[in-house]
Motif scaffolding. Structure first.
Motif, PDB file in Angstrom:
ATOM      1  N   GLY A 186       0.864  -1.338   0.009  1.00 44.94           N
ATOM      2  CA  GLY A 186      -0.069  -0.055   0.057  1.00 44.94           C
ATOM      3  C   GLY A 186       0.870   1.325   0.109  1.00 44.94           C
ATOM      4  N   ASP A 187       0.707   2.072   0.886  1.00 46.06           N
ATOM      5  CA  ASP A 187       1.360   3.285   1.216  1.00 46.06           C
ATOM      6  C   ASP A 187       2.586   3.212   2.032  1.00 46.06           C
ATOM      7  N   LYS A 188       2.791   2.052   2.429  1.00 45.17           N
ATOM      8  CA  LYS A 188       3.766   1.609   3.695  1.00 45.17           C
ATOM      9  C   LYS A 188       5.127   1.074   2.928  1.00 45.17           C
ATOM     10  N   SER A 189       6.337   1.262   3.306  1.00 44.35           N
ATOM     11  CA  SER A 189       7.425   0.557   2.567  1.00 44.35           C
ATOM     12  C   SER A 189       8.547   0.092   3.745  1.00 44.35           C
ATOM     13  N   GLU A 230      -1.751 -12.300  -2.265  1.00 40.83           N
ATOM     14  CA  GLU A 230      -1.135 -10.927  -1.504  1.00 40.83           C
ATOM     15  C   GLU A 230      -0.921  -9.851  -2.108  1.00 40.83           C
ATOM     16  N   ASP A 231      -0.909  -8.936  -1.519  1.00 39.89           N
ATOM     17  CA  ASP A 231      -0.823  -7.477  -2.378  1.00 39.89           C
ATOM     18  C   ASP A 231       0.769  -6.643  -1.587  1.00 39.89           C
ATOM     19  N   TYR A 232       1.613  -6.858  -2.304  1.00 39.03           N
ATOM     20  CA  TYR A 232       2.927  -6.291  -2.116  1.00 39.03           C
ATOM     21  C   TYR A 232       3.709  -6.359  -3.124  1.00 39.03           C
ATOM     22  N   LYS A 233       4.627  -5.510  -3.296  1.00 40.72           N
ATOM     23  CA  LYS A 233       5.898  -5.465  -4.403  1.00 40.72           C
ATOM     24  C   LYS A 233       7.161  -5.463  -3.472  1.00 40.72           C
ATOM     25  N   LEU A 234       8.027  -6.008  -4.271  1.00 40.38           N
ATOM     26  CA  LEU A 234       9.583  -5.951  -3.759  1.00 40.38           C
ATOM     27  C   LEU A 234      10.401  -5.546  -4.676  1.00 40.38           C
TER      28      LEU A 234
END
Length: 100
Positions: free
Chosen positions: A13-16, A63-67
């Motif tokens: 989302g808006d966190k990393s 899942e919903d994230y990116k690396l």
């Protein structure tokens, strides 16, 4: 064996969050996309390559994230320096040309 330390962001989302991981390489070898995927899997991230140019990986499944790999350092290079941000594209070009 040489150490390849790569730094990456986990983006949800808006966190990393900034993290890093280690790959051990044979002499005169550079990391392949499959090396990054295996390292991520050991960390609990089951991913596939989404963006070759930017080295961004997306999860397999719901899942919903990116690396996002942001920096690569290879210890033991002849010149004493690792590959850094500005050279990610040249590493990727090498990987693509060799079909890795």
């Amino acid at each position: 064996m040489r150490e390849c330390i790569f730094h990456f962001k986990v983006i949800r989302g808006d966190k990393s969050k900034l993290l890093r991981a280690l790959i051990m390489l044979e002499p005169n070898k550079h990391p392949a996309i499959s090396d990054f995927i295996a390292a991520f899997k050991q960390l609990g991230y089951n991913v596939t390559l989404e963006d070759e140019r930017e080295l961004i990986f997306a999860p397999l499944g719901g899942e919903d994230y990116k690396l996002d790999i942001t920096k690569i350092e290879i210890k033991g290079e002849d010149n004493g320096e690792g590959y850094h941000d500005g050279e990610l594209k040249s590493i990727l070009d090498h990987l693509i040309k060799t079909g890795l």
